[in-house]
Design an enzyme around this catalytic site. Structure first.
Site, PDB file in Angstrom:
ATOM      1  N   ASP A  80       0.717  -0.859   0.183  1.00 12.95           N
ATOM      2  CA  ASP A  80       0.585   0.261   0.061  1.00 12.95           C
ATOM      3  C   ASP A  80       1.244   1.431   0.501  1.00 12.95           C
ATOM      4  OD1 ASP A  80       0.752  -0.762   2.854  1.00 12.95           O
ATOM      5  OD2 ASP A  80      -0.957   1.058   3.270  1.00 12.95           O
ATOM      6  N   GLU A 144       0.404  -0.868   5.781  1.00 11.70           N
ATOM      7  CA  GLU A 144       1.044  -0.113   6.117  1.00 11.70           C
ATOM      8  C   GLU A 144       1.151   1.083   7.017  1.00 11.70           C
ATOM      9  OE1 GLU A 144       5.250   1.757   7.947  1.00 11.70           O
ATOM     10  OE2 GLU A 144       3.990   2.262   5.877  1.00 11.70           O
TER      11      GLU A 144
END
Length: 449
Positions: A80, A144
């Protein structure tokens, strides 16, 4: 025949085209598609891959052949990325990667797609040329950038499958171009949002100004109490658990090429500023901070609108150093904000994500292996540093799996992670592939204690 490095670069460009912004609900399908790309990449390498579902975005797990008696290395990364805003400051579209002057420009190029793909490709190259010298596991998550809210549960649920001797992460920076860098400590993080509410609705500032408290003025006064005039944090108890900088750290950091002049160049600030009594690097790596990240309230459009706003808010984060507790720091800051509210307003503090600080022994068995691998890859001894950023999951690896983490950054200090025109050097991408192979070899022969 296509040069292997050209093929590797092409894969990275494909990886970067996914707008896998985990914090944006409109990108949910893109995040899932990016996770599927990672899964298919592992499968194509001959690894056994699984998708661990979560209430949010999926975690991709992969493992090679496991041989008893060999060290097991868990390699972590994330697929991400941060939002690309503000879009008008990009010189090219953030999800249409551009290669120029030896760099790749795209959102996620440095944080973290370029760095984790280097490790994946290093393992792929080793598998194709005779096999791996250690047991390898991969965990690549999709959350994250929003604090890894579901990864602790995944680690706990799959602790047996994820059992390892050491964790490897490349999601940090090198101290300077060409200087290999081993990071043995990270600051923790705590996040809060404070909202100050006054009148029930926006009021005419002529009719009511002087009769009621202005929430923006009240918020400004509250925020100003977080520090003294010299930059010390003024929150009661905030420094109580902070350990002093060790003598060997002061000596090691004083010789690094990240000078005050270089920091001014990197930041574009007119001057450096911070807690007195410490060097800039000591403040960055070994001292806590409280930062105001955003403020809002009242009229934001063009021209003038004469109102006393109903409310105002600020987003605040704080970076923490070893022995500080993120939850305790959140409590201390929340108490401070509430106690310093002026009359005439209500204050509400909402907790955000958090993570404790992390530190390990750079002279340990695996720390020494990492330093040998860095030296072999880059041709010079590595810098040994802490870093000011936070990777909250690192402490979770220690708490849940009992494994320390080797932090081997490949991005540069001016990579513009989280900012427009994020970039990653192609040379560092290629070096990362070599570093992975050197590291696994060094770990395989490192003497146990």
């Amino acid at each position: 025949m296509l040069n292997p490095m050209d093929a590797n670069l092409a894969q990275l460009l494909d990886f970067l085209r996914f707008p896998s912004v985990s914090t944006d609900p409109s990108c949910r399908d893109d995040v899932s598609a990016c996770g599927e790309w990672v899964y298919q990449k592992f499968t194509s390498m001959g690894l056994k891959a699984e998708v661990f579902g979560t209430p949010g975005h999926p975690v991709i797990f992969a493992r090679g052949e496991q041989s008893p008696g060999r060290p097991t290395v868990l390699i972590y990364g994330h697929y991400d990325v941060q939002p690309a805003d503000p879009l008008d400051l990009w010189t090219s579209p953030p999800f249409e990667p551009r290669v120029a002057d030896g760099f790749i420009f795209a959102r996620g190029a440095a944080d973290n797609k370029g760095q984790i793909l280097a490790h994946i490709l290093g393992v792929e190259a080793a598998l194709a040329s005779g096999g791996l010298p250690v047991n390898v596991l991969f965990i690549v998550e999709g959350e994250e950038e929003i604090g890894s809210p579901n990864l602790d549960a995944v680690l706990s649920q799959h602790a047996k499958e994820l059992s390892c001797d050491v964790v490897v992460i490349s999601d940090s920076t090198m101290i300077a171009p060409g200087v290999p860098t081993f990071t043995y400590g990270l600051r923790g993080i705590g996040c809060v949002e404070v909202r100050v509410t006054g009148p029930a609705i926006d009021l005419h500032s002529g009719l009511y100004g002087g009769a009621v408290q202005n929430p923006i003025t009240a918020l400004a006064r509250i925020l100003a109490t977080l520090h003294d005039a010299e930059g010390r944090i003024a929150v009661a108890g905030f420094y109580d658990a902070v350990e002093p900088v060790r003598d060997w750290e002061r000596a090691a950091w004083s010789s690094l090429p990240l000078t005050d002049a270089r920091l001014l160049e990197l930041t574009g600030s007119p001057a450096l500023f911070g807690e007195p009594g410490f060097t800039s690097l000591e403040r960055l790596w070994a001292r806590p901070t409280v930062e105001i990240n955003g403020v809002g309230g009242g009229y934001q459009g063009e021209g003038t609108k004469t109102v006393i706003p109903h409310s105002a808010f600020a987003k605040i984060t704080f970076r923490l150093v070893p022995r500080q507790s993120a939850m305790e720091a959140i409590r201390q800051v929340a108490d401070h904000l509430e106690k310093n509210a002026p009359p005439g307003v209500k204050v509400e503090v909402t907790e955000g994500h958090s993570g404790d600080p992390y530190i390990t022994d750079p002279h340990s068995r695996f720390g020494q292996a990492a330093q040998r691998a860095l030296a072999a890859t880059f041709g010079r001894p590595p810098a040994i540093i802490r870093e000011g950023g936070s990777i909250p999951i690192v402490q979770s690896f220690k708490d849940i799996l009992g494994a320390d983490t080797l932090l081997l950054g490949l991005a540069l200090p001016d990579c513009r992670a989280h900012s427009p025109n994020e970039n990653f050097p192609i040379a560092n991408f290629e070096a990362g592939i070599r570093l992975n192979q050197a590291l696994l070899k060094e770990i395989s022969v490192s003497p146990s204690r």
